[in-house]
Design a protein around this motif. Sequence first.
Motif, PDB file in Angstrom:
ATOM      1  N   TRP A  11      37.544  68.137  -2.379  1.00 52.15           N
ATOM      2  CA  TRP A  11      38.595  68.111  -3.138  1.00 52.15           C
ATOM      3  C   TRP A  11      39.795  67.461  -2.452  1.00 52.15           C
ATOM      4  O   TRP A  11      41.031  67.405  -3.012  1.00 52.15           O
ATOM      5  N   LYS A  28      45.088  64.975  -2.256  1.00 47.53           N
ATOM      6  CA  LYS A  28      44.395  65.841  -3.058  1.00 47.53           C
ATOM      7  C   LYS A  28      43.496  65.000  -4.087  1.00 47.53           C
ATOM      8  O   LYS A  28      44.095  64.271  -4.803  1.00 47.53           O
ATOM      9  N   ASP A  30      41.758  64.273  -7.459  1.00 49.14           N
ATOM     10  CA  ASP A  30      42.136  64.834  -8.694  1.00 49.14           C
ATOM     11  C   ASP A  30      41.570  64.019  -9.689  1.00 49.14           C
ATOM     12  O   ASP A  30      42.129  63.117 -10.135  1.00 49.14           O
ATOM     13  N   SER A  83      51.603  67.086 -14.078  1.00 49.46           N
ATOM     14  CA  SER A  83      51.004  68.455 -14.509  1.00 49.46           C
ATOM     15  C   SER A  83      51.473  69.463 -15.148  1.00 49.46           C
ATOM     16  O   SER A  83      50.891  70.337 -15.764  1.00 49.46           O
ATOM     17  N   LEU A 121      48.330  62.227  -4.276  1.00 49.81           N
ATOM     18  CA  LEU A 121      47.496  62.662  -5.414  1.00 49.81           C
ATOM     19  C   LEU A 121      46.441  61.422  -5.462  1.00 49.81           C
ATOM     20  O   LEU A 121      46.978  60.354  -5.895  1.00 49.81           O
TER      21      LEU A 121
END
Length: 148
Positions: A11, A28, A30, A83, A121
């Motif tokens: 992750w 990250k 995602d 997000s 990300l």
Amino acid sequence: MEIASRVVLGWRERVDLPQLGIRRLRVKVDSGARSSCLHVEEQWRFVEAGAPWLGFRLRTGRPDGGLVEAASPLVDERVVTDSGGHRGLRPFILTRLELAGVVRDIEVNLADRRRMRFPMLLGRTAMQDAFMIDASRSWLHNRRRLPR
């Protein structure tokens, strides 16, 4: 690429963006995010050979300060929903990603991620057909090599 031949990612990983002069950047991973996003603290636009470009500065989060200044052609501007559900117009660049022996060009949008734990990300379009995620694991690739 067949599922059996895809590289398994945790992750969180470290990636190289060699065209931007960035090595071992913490990301990250995602699959819930369509596009990849790179943290920039400052960005500016200019024209090179008649085409729009973006210049930008970012901190990589490295202990040495890790300030990087880079530039890239602007490939698109699109509305992105973050997000928190906020929508905003973001610039997109195309850059080379190196991760776990896979080298590919990916689209990345630029935004201020100062409040986030990771400066980048990695979204699902960048991972498409090459990677799978094991969300129970992390730091599977691009580990720092220890001297012998």
